[in-house]
Design a protein around this motif. Structure first.
Motif, PDB file in Angstrom:
ATOM      1  N   GLY A 109       0.819  -1.212   0.000  1.00 43.21           N
ATOM      2  CA  GLY A 109       0.000   0.000   0.000  1.00 43.21           C
ATOM      3  C   GLY A 109       0.846   1.250   0.000  1.00 43.21           C
ATOM      4  O   GLY A 109       2.072   1.208  -0.122  1.00 43.21           O
ATOM      5  N   SER A 110       0.181   2.369   0.160  1.00 43.83           N
ATOM      6  CA  SER A 110       0.871   3.657   0.109  1.00 43.83           C
ATOM      7  C   SER A 110       1.646   3.905   1.403  1.00 43.83           C
ATOM      8  O   SER A 110       1.424   3.242   2.422  1.00 43.83           O
ATOM      9  CB  SER A 110      -0.132   4.784  -0.110  1.00 43.83           C
ATOM     10  OG  SER A 110      -1.052   4.841   0.972  1.00 43.83           O
ATOM     11  N   GLN A 111       2.534   4.870   1.358  1.00 46.74           N
ATOM     12  CA  GLN A 111       3.315   5.258   2.529  1.00 46.74           C
ATOM     13  C   GLN A 111       3.586   6.755   2.436  1.00 46.74           C
ATOM     14  O   GLN A 111       3.405   7.372   1.378  1.00 46.74           O
ATOM     15  CB  GLN A 111       4.631   4.487   2.577  1.00 46.74           C
ATOM     16  CG  GLN A 111       5.600   4.852   1.452  1.00 46.74           C
ATOM     17  CD  GLN A 111       6.954   4.187   1.598  1.00 46.74           C
ATOM     18  OE1 GLN A 111       7.042   2.983   1.804  1.00 46.74           O
ATOM     19  NE2 GLN A 111       8.012   4.980   1.487  1.00 46.74           N
ATOM     20  N   PRO A 112       4.017   7.384   3.528  1.00 49.22           N
ATOM     21  CA  PRO A 112       4.347   8.808   3.477  1.00 49.22           C
ATOM     22  C   PRO A 112       5.490   9.082   2.494  1.00 49.22           C
ATOM     23  O   PRO A 112       6.265   8.189   2.148  1.00 49.22           O
ATOM     24  CB  PRO A 112       4.763   9.130   4.914  1.00 49.22           C
ATOM     25  CG  PRO A 112       4.107   8.076   5.741  1.00 49.22           C
ATOM     26  CD  PRO A 112       4.096   6.849   4.902  1.00 49.22           C
ATOM     27  N   ALA A 113       5.593  10.328   2.070  1.00 52.80           N
ATOM     28  CA  ALA A 113       6.643  10.725   1.134  1.00 52.80           C
ATOM     29  C   ALA A 113       7.953  10.996   1.874  1.00 52.80           C
ATOM     30  O   ALA A 113       7.963  11.276   3.066  1.00 52.80           O
ATOM     31  CB  ALA A 113       6.208  11.979   0.375  1.00 52.80           C
ATOM     32  N   ARG A 114       9.047  10.907   1.141  1.00 57.18           N
ATOM     33  CA  ARG A 114      10.388  11.274   1.615  1.00 57.18           C
ATOM     34  C   ARG A 114      10.769  10.584   2.930  1.00 57.18           C
ATOM     35  O   ARG A 114      11.289  11.203   3.849  1.00 57.18           O
ATOM     36  CB  ARG A 114      10.499  12.791   1.783  1.00 57.18           C
ATOM     37  CG  ARG A 114      10.306  13.581   0.505  1.00 57.18           C
ATOM     38  CD  ARG A 114      10.495  15.075   0.764  1.00 57.18           C
ATOM     39  NE  ARG A 114      10.293  15.855  -0.424  1.00 57.18           N
ATOM     40  CZ  ARG A 114      11.201  16.102  -1.362  1.00 57.18           C
ATOM     41  NH1 ARG A 114      12.409  15.587  -1.226  1.00 57.18           N
ATOM     42  NH2 ARG A 114      10.912  16.848  -2.412  1.00 57.18           N
ATOM     43  N   VAL A 115      10.505   9.298   3.026  1.00 58.73           N
ATOM     44  CA  VAL A 115      10.820   8.575   4.259  1.00 58.73           C
ATOM     45  C   VAL A 115      12.323   8.294   4.318  1.00 58.73           C
ATOM     46  O   VAL A 115      12.875   7.598   3.466  1.00 58.73           O
ATOM     47  CB  VAL A 115      10.036   7.256   4.354  1.00 58.73           C
ATOM     48  CG1 VAL A 115      10.397   6.532   5.649  1.00 58.73           C
ATOM     49  CG2 VAL A 115       8.539   7.520   4.299  1.00 58.73           C
ATOM     50  N   THR A 116      12.969   8.835   5.330  1.00 57.64           N
ATOM     51  CA  THR A 116      14.415   8.631   5.501  1.00 57.64           C
ATOM     52  C   THR A 116      14.741   7.676   6.646  1.00 57.64           C
ATOM     53  O   THR A 116      15.887   7.264   6.801  1.00 57.64           O
ATOM     54  CB  THR A 116      15.113   9.974   5.766  1.00 57.64           C
ATOM     55  OG1 THR A 116      14.528  10.586   6.928  1.00 57.64           O
ATOM     56  CG2 THR A 116      14.947  10.915   4.577  1.00 57.64           C
ATOM     57  N   GLY A 117      13.740   7.344   7.466  1.00 50.87           N
ATOM     58  CA  GLY A 117      13.979   6.433   8.579  1.00 50.87           C
ATOM     59  C   GLY A 117      12.722   5.690   8.963  1.00 50.87           C
ATOM     60  O   GLY A 117      11.598   6.191   8.768  1.00 50.87           O
ATOM     61  N   TRP A 118      12.906   4.487   9.521  1.00 53.24           N
ATOM     62  CA  TRP A 118      11.784   3.638   9.897  1.00 53.24           C
ATOM     63  C   TRP A 118      11.982   3.084  11.304  1.00 53.24           C
ATOM     64  O   TRP A 118      13.104   2.860  11.748  1.00 53.24           O
ATOM     65  CB  TRP A 118      11.678   2.447   8.942  1.00 53.24           C
ATOM     66  CG  TRP A 118      11.369   2.780   7.516  1.00 53.24           C
ATOM     67  CD1 TRP A 118      12.270   3.018   6.509  1.00 53.24           C
ATOM     68  CD2 TRP A 118      10.073   2.886   6.925  1.00 53.24           C
ATOM     69  NE1 TRP A 118      11.614   3.270   5.336  1.00 53.24           N
ATOM     70  CE2 TRP A 118      10.268   3.190   5.557  1.00 53.24           C
ATOM     71  CE3 TRP A 118       8.777   2.757   7.419  1.00 53.24           C
ATOM     72  CZ2 TRP A 118       9.192   3.363   4.680  1.00 53.24           C
ATOM     73  CZ3 TRP A 118       7.713   2.923   6.549  1.00 53.24           C
ATOM     74  CH2 TRP A 118       7.923   3.233   5.190  1.00 53.24           C
ATOM     75  N   LEU A 119      10.847   2.816  11.962  1.00 48.45           N
ATOM     76  CA  LEU A 119      10.831   1.991  13.163  1.00 48.45           C
ATOM     77  C   LEU A 119       9.833   0.867  12.929  1.00 48.45           C
ATOM     78  O   LEU A 119       8.698   1.121  12.497  1.00 48.45           O
ATOM     79  CB  LEU A 119      10.403   2.788  14.396  1.00 48.45           C
ATOM     80  CG  LEU A 119      11.414   3.721  15.059  1.00 48.45           C
ATOM     81  CD1 LEU A 119      10.795   4.329  16.306  1.00 48.45           C
ATOM     82  CD2 LEU A 119      12.692   2.986  15.411  1.00 48.45           C
ATOM     83  N   VAL A 120      10.264  -0.365  13.220  1.00 49.75           N
ATOM     84  CA  VAL A 120       9.334  -1.493  13.173  1.00 49.75           C
ATOM     85  C   VAL A 120       9.028  -1.919  14.597  1.00 49.75           C
ATOM     86  O   VAL A 120       9.821  -1.696  15.513  1.00 49.75           O
ATOM     87  CB  VAL A 120       9.914  -2.670  12.358  1.00 49.75           C
ATOM     88  CG1 VAL A 120      10.170  -2.259  10.922  1.00 49.75           C
ATOM     89  CG2 VAL A 120      11.188  -3.205  13.002  1.00 49.75           C
ATOM     90  N   ASP A 121       7.874  -2.524  14.781  1.00 47.06           N
ATOM     91  CA  ASP A 121       7.492  -2.949  16.129  1.00 47.06           C
ATOM     92  C   ASP A 121       7.986  -4.365  16.403  1.00 47.06           C
ATOM     93  O   ASP A 121       8.745  -4.937  15.610  1.00 47.06           O
ATOM     94  CB  ASP A 121       5.980  -2.811  16.338  1.00 47.06           C
ATOM     95  CG  ASP A 121       5.155  -3.719  15.424  1.00 47.06           C
ATOM     96  OD1 ASP A 121       5.723  -4.662  14.834  1.00 47.06           O
ATOM     97  OD2 ASP A 121       3.940  -3.482  15.304  1.00 47.06           O
ATOM     98  N   ALA A 122       7.562  -4.924  17.511  1.00 44.56           N
ATOM     99  CA  ALA A 122       8.025  -6.251  17.912  1.00 44.56           C
ATOM    100  C   ALA A 122       7.549  -7.347  16.968  1.00 44.56           C
ATOM    101  O   ALA A 122       8.092  -8.447  16.958  1.00 44.56           O
ATOM    102  CB  ALA A 122       7.563  -6.559  19.337  1.00 44.56           C
ATOM    103  N   ASP A 123       6.524  -7.043  16.163  1.00 42.42           N
ATOM    104  CA  ASP A 123       6.010  -7.994  15.182  1.00 42.42           C
ATOM    105  C   ASP A 123       6.620  -7.773  13.803  1.00 42.42           C
ATOM    106  O   ASP A 123       6.136  -8.324  12.813  1.00 42.42           O
ATOM    107  CB  ASP A 123       4.486  -7.890  15.098  1.00 42.42           C
ATOM    108  CG  ASP A 123       3.822  -8.082  16.454  1.00 42.42           C
ATOM    109  OD1 ASP A 123       4.244  -9.001  17.176  1.00 42.42           O
ATOM    110  OD2 ASP A 123       2.915  -7.299  16.793  1.00 42.42           O
ATOM    111  N   ASP A 124       7.643  -6.899  13.744  1.00 41.58           N
ATOM    112  CA  ASP A 124       8.346  -6.583  12.496  1.00 41.58           C
ATOM    113  C   ASP A 124       7.454  -5.877  11.479  1.00 41.58           C
ATOM    114  O   ASP A 124       7.648  -6.002  10.263  1.00 41.58           O
ATOM    115  CB  ASP A 124       8.955  -7.848  11.864  1.00 41.58           C
ATOM    116  CG  ASP A 124       9.938  -8.532  12.802  1.00 41.58           C
ATOM    117  OD1 ASP A 124      10.712  -7.819  13.458  1.00 41.58           O
ATOM    118  OD2 ASP A 124       9.917  -9.780  12.876  1.00 41.58           O
ATOM    119  N   THR A 125       6.489  -5.128  11.981  1.00 41.08           N
ATOM    120  CA  THR A 125       5.635  -4.307  11.127  1.00 41.08           C
ATOM    121  C   THR A 125       6.126  -2.865  11.160  1.00 41.08           C
ATOM    122  O   THR A 125       6.322  -2.313  12.240  1.00 41.08           O
ATOM    123  CB  THR A 125       4.168  -4.336  11.617  1.00 41.08           C
ATOM    124  OG1 THR A 125       3.698  -5.684  11.616  1.00 41.08           O
ATOM    125  CG2 THR A 125       3.283  -3.483  10.722  1.00 41.08           C
TER     126      THR A 125
END
Length: 656
Positions: free
Chosen positions: A197-213
């Protein structure tokens, strides 16, 4: 012989004797003998990199229940392809990253996976930009990924999968503008979108949760720092923070714990503290969870995925330490500290720390490089895997201390002081070592190769956290804005003057050195304070501030040039004259003290034009070295050793 010549002769003899006794440059700057140690998710195995006498790297895997059992699942292909990272995928499979050193800049990160017994080696990502991925069918890709991809992190479900980042480019910048996360099977090489699906623009960093989402996307746009959250129920993204990137009021996500609580950093009475964050209300907790007096929060969580608990935090104030919330882990820390006294012992564990058959310990001090130990709770014993730099002996190293002093305008300046071994009496020949960045934290109390190398040669080493440095509160960071060559420079002179007043530094024998911004500041030190700084060393230094905005060879993205640099350094149009007045190349006629310049020919961060223009403008030729196969930094072992041998000779010539 007159007294002055006699004094110089005696100093030369003392310097020669000290240099003979001190460890060679290779002991400090050679490839680590043991490094990148990591323990498997269940604690049954430990893997690390080992470099042999022929400079060949190999991955070694030991069974923590019987450390004499060793396997070597992979060996590096030579000095131009070192292994730079090592990570467990599951209890039986490892991943590792290889850097193609023949090309310094973007990409060139090869990713592999292998079973710990050496079987099923799989090439996952090619670092070669000419590589093109084959596509099979309409939805499945199962060949080696292109250099657009890099390793992001592990999964925590015991599978053979890892998470990779796909970097996305615009048509202007050399560096990527955005990114997206994917799940990659390390055996079949099947790639799947981690969050369709879609995601925000210009993503330079991510955090995933304990379920790897993926749950948090961090974006930058036109000087705004935007934090977006993905709601699992609605499968929608929403902004939880949109603030000026340069205010202390913004939300800075740190991590999810194993119960999927979000933790963020935010301001608290002048410094950054750690808070929990209520996503539904888009607000942080009323009171912080962790406050570090005089320091911004800087730490990593110790998570137990089995118990669904945040066990503790590895933090850094003036030195590294651990805060344990879990009583059992706190008790283990006390046992390990008793077995390994006088060291800072950082416990490293994975999914089930409290029940693991073994724990990995990274032990270090101000005088000891990191060594890795395996601790067995059942026997309360530790066994060493080896040191990163085994030729370094504690008795040959100086002590490091953290202090603060008041600059001329009253601002408190933190400084690390490394004293030569043997408790020498001052005043001593001194090197003011300026960290790069400049908007970073410069140092920590633990052993540091450059500072200890200089100290082993008889120099007092001062490492100031000048204004503009991060980690010491927003006001300290903010005080450095638009102060290149001005109050930031004053802090460096004030550092030397403080040490002179303390009786530590010899006022007639002070040098200044640094890399990148530190190189710039070293040049400006020789220009602004030639009576104080007798000589200088600069590597990869900025010499023309205006060139930072215009160089065709630079890899700075447009957002950085249009928003970050004008805010932190100055507007290239409105402040053109001020920037020129604080550019070493425009003030080259004032650079008369001895100078050593080093630069990498392939540097894209600070292109070699900077060094070349300054060299042409100088009336007195500097000592000069260009490393043709380096970029922004010295990544080849032989170049590092060569540079510091030059540093040693230069300082012995001009500072003794």
């Amino acid at each position: 012989m007159n007294p002055r010549h006699l004094s110089a002769a005696v100093a030369a003899i003392l310097a020669a004797n000290l240099a003979h006794a001190a460890p060679p440059a290779a002991a400090f700057f050679g490839m680590p003998t043991v490094s990148k140690a990591t323990i498997s998710p269940k604690g049954n195995f430990v893997a690390y990199l080992y470099t042999d006498e022929k400079r060949k790297q190999m991955i070694a895997v030991r069974d923590t229940r019987n450390l004499s059992v060793v396997t070597v699942p992979a060996v590096s292909q030579g000095e131009d392809a070192p292994i730079t990272a090592l990570h467990w995928i599951n209890e039986d499979r490892l991943g590792f990253t290889v850097k193609d050193m023949r090309t310094e800049f973007i990409g060139n990160w090869e990713e592999f996976a292998v079973n710990r017994d050496g079987s099923l080696m799989t090439h996952l990502i090619s670092g070669n930009w000419r590589h093109r991925q084959e596509t099979i069918g309409s939805h499945m890709k199962s060949r080696v990924l292109t250099a657009q991809y890099t390793y992001f992190g592990p999964t925590h479900d015991g599978s053979d999968d890892i998470i990779v980042t796909k970097h996305l480019w615009n048509n202007t910048d050399i560096l990527s503008e955005s990114s997206r996360l994917y799940r990659l099977d390390t055996k079949s090489r099947t790639l799947s979108d981690l969050l369709p699906g879609s995601q925000p623009a210009r993503v330079t960093g991510w955090l995933v949760d304990a379920d790897d989402t993926p749950r948090i996307a961090y974006s930058k746009d036109k000087g705004r720092c935007i934090v977006s959250h993905f709601d699992k129920a609605s499968k929608q993204w929403s902004q939880i923070s949109n603030a000026d990137c340069y205010t202390d009021a913004r939300v800075v996500p740190q991590f999810f714990d194993s119960r999927n609580t979000l933790y963020v950093a935010g301001g608290y009475k002048g410094t950054g503290a750690l808070y929990t964050f209520d996503i539904a209300k888009a607000q942080r907790s009323a009171e912080p969870l962790v406050v570090l007096d005089g320091f911004d929060f800087n730490g990593d969580p110790v998570l137990d995925y089995r118990a669904k608990a945040l066990l503790g935090l590895h933090i850094r104030t003036d030195a590294k330490s651990t805060v344990w919330f879990d009583p059992a882990m706190k008790a283990l820390q006390q046992k390990i500290d008793a077995l390994v006294p006088g060291m800072s012992n950082r416990i490293l564990c994975e999914n089930d720390c409290r029940n693991a058959p073994a724990l990995l310990v990274a032990a270090s001090s101000d005088r000891d490089p990191t060594q890795y130990l395996v601790y067995t709770p059942a026997t309360n014993q530790v066994v060493s895997l080896g040191s990163e730099h085994p030729d370094i002996k504690r008795a040959d190293m100086g002590t490091r201390d953290f202090q603060r002093f008041a600059a001329r305008d009253g601002l408190s300046i933190p400084v690390y002081v490394t004293t030569p071994p043997g408790k020498p009496k001052g005043p001593l020949p001194t090197v003011v070592q300026v960290h790069g960045g400049p908007w970073v934290r410069g140092s920590s109390w633990e052993w540091e190769n450059e500072a200890q190398f200089l100290a082993s040669r008889g120099y007092l080493v001062l490492q100031p956290e000048y204004r503009g440095s991060t980690g010491f509160g927003y006001a300290h960071y903010r005080a450095g804005w638009r102060q290149w060559g001005r109050t930031m420079q004053d802090d460096l002179a004030d550092t030397a003057q403080w040490a002179i007043k303390q009786g530590l530094a010899d006022p007639k024998r002070v040098a200044i050195m640094g890399t990148s911004y530190g190189g710039y500041a070293s040049l400006m030190g020789l220009i602004r304070n030639p009576e104080l700084f007798r000589c200088g060393i600069e590597a990869s230094g900025i010499t023309d501030i205006g060139l930072m905005f215009t160089s065709a060879r630079s890899n700075d993205p447009e957002q950085h040039l249009r928003y970050e640099l004008p805010t932190l350094i100055g507007d290239p149009d409105k402040d053109a004259e001020v920037l020129k007045q604080n550019s070493p190349v425009a003030l080259a006629d004032k650079l008369k003290n001895p100078l050593l310049i080093a630069h990498g020919y392939e540097d894209r961060r600070v292109p070699i034009e900077h060094a070349q223009r300054l060299r042409s403008a100088l009336a007195t030729p500097p000592e000069w070295v260009v490393y043709p196969n380096e970029g922004h930094g010295l990544y080849h072992e032989n170049n590092r050793i060569d540079f510091y041998q030059r540093v040693e000779r230069f300082l012995a010539k001009h500072l003794q």
